[in-house]
Design a protein around this motif. Structure first.
Motif, PDB file in Angstrom:
ATOM      1  N   GLU A 192      24.387  10.633   9.127  1.00  0.00           N
ATOM      2  CA  GLU A 192      24.949  11.758   8.376  1.00  0.00           C
ATOM      3  C   GLU A 192      24.248  11.914   7.031  1.00  0.00           C
ATOM      4  OE1 GLU A 192      29.119  11.198   8.047  1.00  0.00           O
ATOM      5  OE2 GLU A 192      29.500  11.417  10.220  1.00  0.00           O
ATOM      6  N   LYS A 193      23.899  10.779   6.412  1.00  0.00           N
ATOM      7  CA  LYS A 193      23.207  10.814   5.128  1.00  0.00           C
ATOM      8  C   LYS A 193      21.730  11.181   5.279  1.00  0.00           C
ATOM      9  CE  LYS A 193      26.539   9.094   2.399  1.00  0.00           C
ATOM     10  NZ  LYS A 193      27.029   9.731   1.145  1.00  0.00           N
ATOM     11  N   VAL A 194      21.103  10.706   6.357  1.00  0.00           N
ATOM     12  CA  VAL A 194      19.656  10.844   6.516  1.00  0.00           C
ATOM     13  C   VAL A 194      19.244  12.249   6.946  1.00  0.00           C
ATOM     14  CG1 VAL A 194      17.737  10.177   8.032  1.00  0.00           C
ATOM     15  CG2 VAL A 194      19.113   8.422   6.911  1.00  0.00           C
ATOM     16  N   LEU A 195      19.952  12.802   7.915  1.00  0.00           N
ATOM     17  CA  LEU A 195      19.453  14.018   8.564  1.00  0.00           C
ATOM     18  C   LEU A 195      19.545  15.258   7.682  1.00  0.00           C
ATOM     19  CD1 LEU A 195      20.717  13.468  12.203  1.00  0.00           C
ATOM     20  CD2 LEU A 195      18.404  13.215  11.306  1.00  0.00           C
ATOM     21  N   GLY A 196      20.271  15.172   6.564  1.00  0.00           N
ATOM     22  CA  GLY A 196      20.279  16.301   5.641  1.00  0.00           C
ATOM     23  C   GLY A 196      18.979  16.387   4.855  1.00  0.00           C
ATOM     24  N   PRO A 197      18.736  15.420   3.976  1.00  0.00           N
ATOM     25  CA  PRO A 197      17.500  15.466   3.176  1.00  0.00           C
ATOM     26  C   PRO A 197      16.244  15.110   3.948  1.00  0.00           C
ATOM     27  CG  PRO A 197      18.763  13.495   2.654  1.00  0.00           C
ATOM     28  CD  PRO A 197      19.622  14.318   3.560  1.00  0.00           C
ATOM     29  N   HIS A 198      16.383  14.458   5.119  1.00  0.00           N
ATOM     30  CA  HIS A 198      15.211  14.035   5.893  1.00  0.00           C
ATOM     31  C   HIS A 198      15.372  14.474   7.347  1.00  0.00           C
ATOM     32  CE1 HIS A 198      14.084  11.478   2.469  1.00  0.00           C
ATOM     33  NE2 HIS A 198      15.352  11.114   2.438  1.00  0.00           N
ATOM     34  N   GLN A 216      11.566   7.657  -6.203  1.00  0.00           N
ATOM     35  CA  GLN A 216      11.468   8.716  -5.197  1.00  0.00           C
ATOM     36  C   GLN A 216      12.029   8.300  -3.839  1.00  0.00           C
ATOM     37  OE1 GLN A 216       9.143   6.459  -5.580  1.00  0.00           O
ATOM     38  NE2 GLN A 216       8.995   5.947  -3.405  1.00  0.00           N
ATOM     39  N   MET A 217      12.481   7.053  -3.723  1.00  0.00           N
ATOM     40  CA  MET A 217      12.807   6.497  -2.411  1.00  0.00           C
ATOM     41  C   MET A 217      14.311   6.451  -2.155  1.00  0.00           C
ATOM     42  SD  MET A 217      11.680   2.832  -0.764  1.00  0.00           S
ATOM     43  CE  MET A 217      12.985   1.870  -1.495  1.00  0.00           C
ATOM     44  N   ASP A 218      14.752   6.986  -1.016  1.00  0.00           N
ATOM     45  CA  ASP A 218      16.083   6.727  -0.479  1.00  0.00           C
ATOM     46  C   ASP A 218      15.980   5.515   0.440  1.00  0.00           C
ATOM     47  OD1 ASP A 218      17.167   8.942  -1.749  1.00  0.00           O
ATOM     48  OD2 ASP A 218      16.794  10.266  -0.042  1.00  0.00           O
ATOM     49  N   PHE A 219      16.971   4.641   0.397  1.00  0.00           N
ATOM     50  CA  PHE A 219      16.883   3.438   1.217  1.00  0.00           C
ATOM     51  C   PHE A 219      18.256   3.029   1.732  1.00  0.00           C
ATOM     52  CE2 PHE A 219      18.035   1.616  -2.876  1.00  0.00           C
ATOM     53  CZ  PHE A 219      18.891   0.572  -2.525  1.00  0.00           C
ATOM     54  N   ALA A 220      18.235   2.199   2.750  1.00  0.00           N
ATOM     55  CA  ALA A 220      19.442   1.536   3.246  1.00  0.00           C
ATOM     56  C   ALA A 220      19.027   0.149   3.720  1.00  0.00           C
ATOM     57  CB  ALA A 220      20.085   2.327   4.377  1.00  0.00           C
ATOM     58  N   VAL A 272       0.825  -1.204   0.000  1.00  0.00           N
ATOM     59  CA  VAL A 272       0.000   0.000   0.000  1.00  0.00           C
ATOM     60  C   VAL A 272       0.861   1.256   0.000  1.00  0.00           C
ATOM     61  CG1 VAL A 272      -1.697   1.307   1.320  1.00  0.00           C
ATOM     62  CG2 VAL A 272      -1.917  -1.173   1.111  1.00  0.00           C
ATOM     63  N   ASN A 273       1.956   1.255   0.749  1.00  0.00           N
ATOM     64  CA  ASN A 273       2.676   2.496   1.028  1.00  0.00           C
ATOM     65  C   ASN A 273       4.092   2.596   0.481  1.00  0.00           C
ATOM     66  OD1 ASN A 273       0.559   3.595   2.647  1.00  0.00           O
ATOM     67  ND2 ASN A 273       1.144   2.198   4.270  1.00  0.00           N
ATOM     68  N   LEU A 274       4.723   1.489   0.160  1.00  0.00           N
ATOM     69  CA  LEU A 274       6.155   1.535  -0.129  1.00  0.00           C
ATOM     70  C   LEU A 274       6.492   2.482  -1.276  1.00  0.00           C
ATOM     71  CD1 LEU A 274       8.985   0.458   0.491  1.00  0.00           C
ATOM     72  CD2 LEU A 274       8.573  -1.369  -1.147  1.00  0.00           C
ATOM     73  N   ILE A 275       5.684   2.449  -2.314  1.00  0.00           N
ATOM     74  CA  ILE A 275       5.992   3.242  -3.494  1.00  0.00           C
ATOM     75  C   ILE A 275       5.924   4.737  -3.195  1.00  0.00           C
ATOM     76  CG2 ILE A 275       5.129   3.784  -5.818  1.00  0.00           C
ATOM     77  CD1 ILE A 275       4.497   0.822  -6.139  1.00  0.00           C
ATOM     78  N   ASN A 276       5.233   5.108  -2.115  1.00  0.00           N
ATOM     79  CA  ASN A 276       5.105   6.526  -1.769  1.00  0.00           C
ATOM     80  C   ASN A 276       6.070   6.970  -0.678  1.00  0.00           C
ATOM     81  OD1 ASN A 276       2.858   6.850  -3.555  1.00  0.00           O
ATOM     82  ND2 ASN A 276       1.563   5.838  -2.029  1.00  0.00           N
ATOM     83  N   GLU A 277       6.902   6.056  -0.176  1.00  0.00           N
ATOM     84  CA  GLU A 277       7.779   6.402   0.936  1.00  0.00           C
ATOM     85  C   GLU A 277       9.060   7.076   0.453  1.00  0.00           C
ATOM     86  OE1 GLU A 277       7.493   6.274   4.232  1.00  0.00           O
ATOM     87  OE2 GLU A 277       5.429   5.594   4.033  1.00  0.00           O
ATOM     88  N   PRO A 278       9.441   8.204   1.038  1.00  0.00           N
ATOM     89  CA  PRO A 278      10.690   8.852   0.624  1.00  0.00           C
ATOM     90  C   PRO A 278      11.938   8.230   1.254  1.00  0.00           C
ATOM     91  CG  PRO A 278       9.607  10.165   2.310  1.00  0.00           C
ATOM     92  CD  PRO A 278       8.679   9.025   1.995  1.00  0.00           C
ATOM     93  N   LEU A 279      11.764   7.528   2.393  1.00  0.00           N
ATOM     94  CA  LEU A 279      12.914   6.960   3.100  1.00  0.00           C
ATOM     95  C   LEU A 279      12.506   5.673   3.780  1.00  0.00           C
ATOM     96  CD1 LEU A 279      15.792   7.054   4.335  1.00  0.00           C
ATOM     97  CD2 LEU A 279      14.818   8.412   6.200  1.00  0.00           C
TER      98      LEU A 279
END
Length: 602
Positions: free
Chosen positions: A163-169, A101-105, A58-65
């Motif tokens: 360090e990667k996350v807190l800039g764009p998110h 649209q998604m950043d992931f780790a 339902v939601n994954l495709i809309n998640e930015p992170l």
């Protein structure tokens, strides 16, 4: 096959609350090879009560992170509660821009003693890239085999992640940061009862199996133990038991390669010692209440429940505690010296010392609590389920009927008391000759599946207790008229640990089995199954390449699987005339088509 919490404090200190729900995205991992583990040490955030697959579709495709935490089971497979998501994410119909649209780790939790080390995490990382996702970091490969545990890889990875996350998110403005050392509320409260219930859920919970379905972890079958026999010689270094259960009327069915899961208990002496250290009355009863809506109580825990039952059957006081255990104890400690030491053990800089104190000597949670008496005496009962993991079931290969072969785990470290496996030692202590004994168990499909097509030969390599699943397979195949059964069995000495010797020799005399043995200590130079395999290289190659045989391997994961794989590659080169790359490709093809399967444990 006895075969195994909160996030390192830096994450809570920097973020306070989750950017995305971990549990709704990620499986609760089983350690590779099937031993139950726990993901909370790597990701302890308060999860949303969402089923993973429902959330994803339902939601994954809309998640930015999204941060994925996952493990590997069986033949490089995802855990059961990840399988629907796995099918979804590998749909061919998904466009290559689906996750643009998604950043992931991806954080993998694994054990490098297994051939498919963190296979699911690696494959998921690649698939997310294929769907257009942007990787914040390379995949993190947590390794249980590292002397510092998974934290050795996770700690630096988390620093880079934030360090990667807190800039764009950035953290939302309406969320406060949680400073270091702040005690979070317990997940549950224990409401103690004034009166002891005369009878109730505790007895009902133990009554038997669910009449509406086969036994399961939520409602195991209390199987009568029929026999508990030592099958190693009196001078052999290890106590190995052949244990039989009566499952008549249980609704349990199984096939060769399936596993029986057994729910063990803590010893009575350890239960008493724990209650004394924490000042608990073992006979007192309580009900468990979640603090937040949407949080459910452990399903196996009866309501009301006695403290004795909680400690004996649920809290894993005999496990080696993880770093989060020390973090929480430090927050609960009223004693300055003990608190400082606990804080050090819970910090990133204190991991070498924690390894020396706890991990290397395999010191248990109970022993740690006894080493910090002022802290133990001050632990509020409400925090028991936050502090200690629940006892996990142990999986054993089914040898036949419902019999299991159990190597009793006992070894010495620098600590005075020997280290003992919880489940194997508990099973060994049960004696049905002294009175009725019932053991909670259920069955699940295993990692080994045998060919259904007639006349397909099988090669089985099972040293030691690894031979157990092959006994069931051979009996099943012989009953079906299949004679193409080749068994490589290894042990130390013929007269000490040659399991089912008479049975194998009888089957060989009937032409139903080709038995190849390796007794490692009966000659000056040690001989193992891989040596016997190489000596019969022409037969192995003919069966695999000429007759389409399936190859199976079961046993300890430490050295033997890698040695056997190296031997197979040598056979492919020398008997099949393959180059090094072609030999590796041939083995990979056997694995992909499930003609090469393993069931190993650390």
């Amino acid at each position: 096959m006895e075969t195994g919490e909160r996030l390192p404090g830096s994450l809570k200190e920097k973020a306070g609350r989750p950017l995305a729900s971990a549990e709704s995205l990620c499986p609760i991992p089983l350690r590779e090879g099937g031993e139950p583990g726990c993901w909370e040490d790597a990701w302890p955030l308060q999860p949303e009560a969402l089923h993973m697959c429902l959330f994803v579709e339902v939601n994954l495709i809309n998640e930015p992170l999204v941060i994925f935490v996952c493990a590997t089971t069986g033949q490089g497979d995802p855990p059961d509660n990840m399988k629907s998501f796995w099918r979804f994410i590998f749909r061919r119909s998904l466009p290559s821009t689906a996750l643009r649209q998604m950043d992931f780790a991806v954080l993998g939790l694994g054990d490098s003693s297994y051939a498919k080390f963190n296979f699911v995490a690696k494959k998921l990382h690649r698939r997310l890239l294929q769907l257009g996702g942007s990787a914040l970091l390379p995949v993190c490969l947590g390794d249980d085999q590292h002397e510092l545990g998974p934290d050795a890889a996770i700690d630096p990875w988390l620093q880079d992640l934030w360090e990667k996350v807190l800039g764009p998110h950035p953290v939302p403005l309406n969320l406060d940061l949680s400073p270091p050392g702040v005690l979070w509320p317990s997940k549950f409260t224990l409401q103690f009862l004034k009166d002891t219930p005369s009878s109730g859920p505790e007895e009902l919970c133990a009554a038997g199996t669910d009449p509406q379905g086969p036994p399961s972890e939520l409602q195991p079958f209390l199987a009568p133990m029929v026999s508990n026999q030592r099958v190693t010689g009196p001078s052999h270094f290890q106590d190995v038991r052949l244990i039989e259960f009566d499952i008549s009327g249980s609704g349990i069915s199984f096939a060769a390669g399936d596993l029986v899961l057994i729910q063990p208990e803590n010893t009575a002496s350890h239960v008493q010692q724990f209650c004394q250290a924490l000042g608990l009355d073992p006979e007192q009863h309580f009900t468990l209440q979640p603090r937040e809506p949407g949080v459910t109580c452990p399903t196996r825990l009866p309501q009301p429940c006695s403290v004795r039952r909680l400690v004996s059957q649920y809290l894993d006081i005999a496990s080696v505690p993880r770093r989060s255990f020390f973090e929480l104890l430090a927050c609960l400690s009223p004693h300055e010296l003990e608190r400082e030491k606990l804080r050090e053990f819970g910090s990133a800089r204190g991991q070498e010392e924690l390894c020396e104190y706890c991990t290397r000597p395999r010191r248990t949670a109970l022993e740690v609590l006894c080493d910090f008496p002022h802290t133990a005496a001050a632990v509020p009962p409400d925090y028991l389920l936050d502090l200690l993991p629940l006892i996990r079931p142990r999986a054993f290969s089914i040898a036949s009927s419902l019999r299991i072969l159990v190597a009793v785990v006992q070894y010495q470290t620098r600590l005075r008391e020997p280290r003992r496996g919880l489940c194997s030692s508990w099973l060994a202590s049960l004696d049905p000759a002294q009175g009725p004994v019932r053991v909670p168990l259920w069955v699940r499909s295993g990692g080994l599946t045998f060919p259904k097509t007639p006349d397909v030969p099988v090669i089985m390599v099972g040293p030691g207790t690894g031979v157990a699943p092959f006994r069931a397979a051979i009996q099943e195949r012989v009953a079906q008229g299949e004679t193409g059964n080749v068994l490589f069995f290894g042990c130390r000495r013929r007269d000490q640990d040659f399991y089912w010797e008479a049975e194998w020799e009888q089957l060989q005399a009937r032409g139903c089995l080709t038995l190849v043995t390796a007794f490692s200590r009966e000659q000056e130079q040690k001989v193992y199954v891989q040596h016997r395999l190489r000596a019969l290289g022409p037969l192995v190659w003919e069966l695999l390449d000429g007759r389409g045989a399936h190859f199976y391997l079961a046993g300890n994961a430490k050295y033997m699987p890698a040695d056997v794989c190296d031997t197979l590659l040598s056979i492919f080169r020398e008997e099949g005339g393959l180059s090094d790359p072609d030999a590796a490709a041939y083995l990979a093809q056997l694995q992909r088509t499930l003609r090469f399967q393993t069931e190993t444990w650390a």
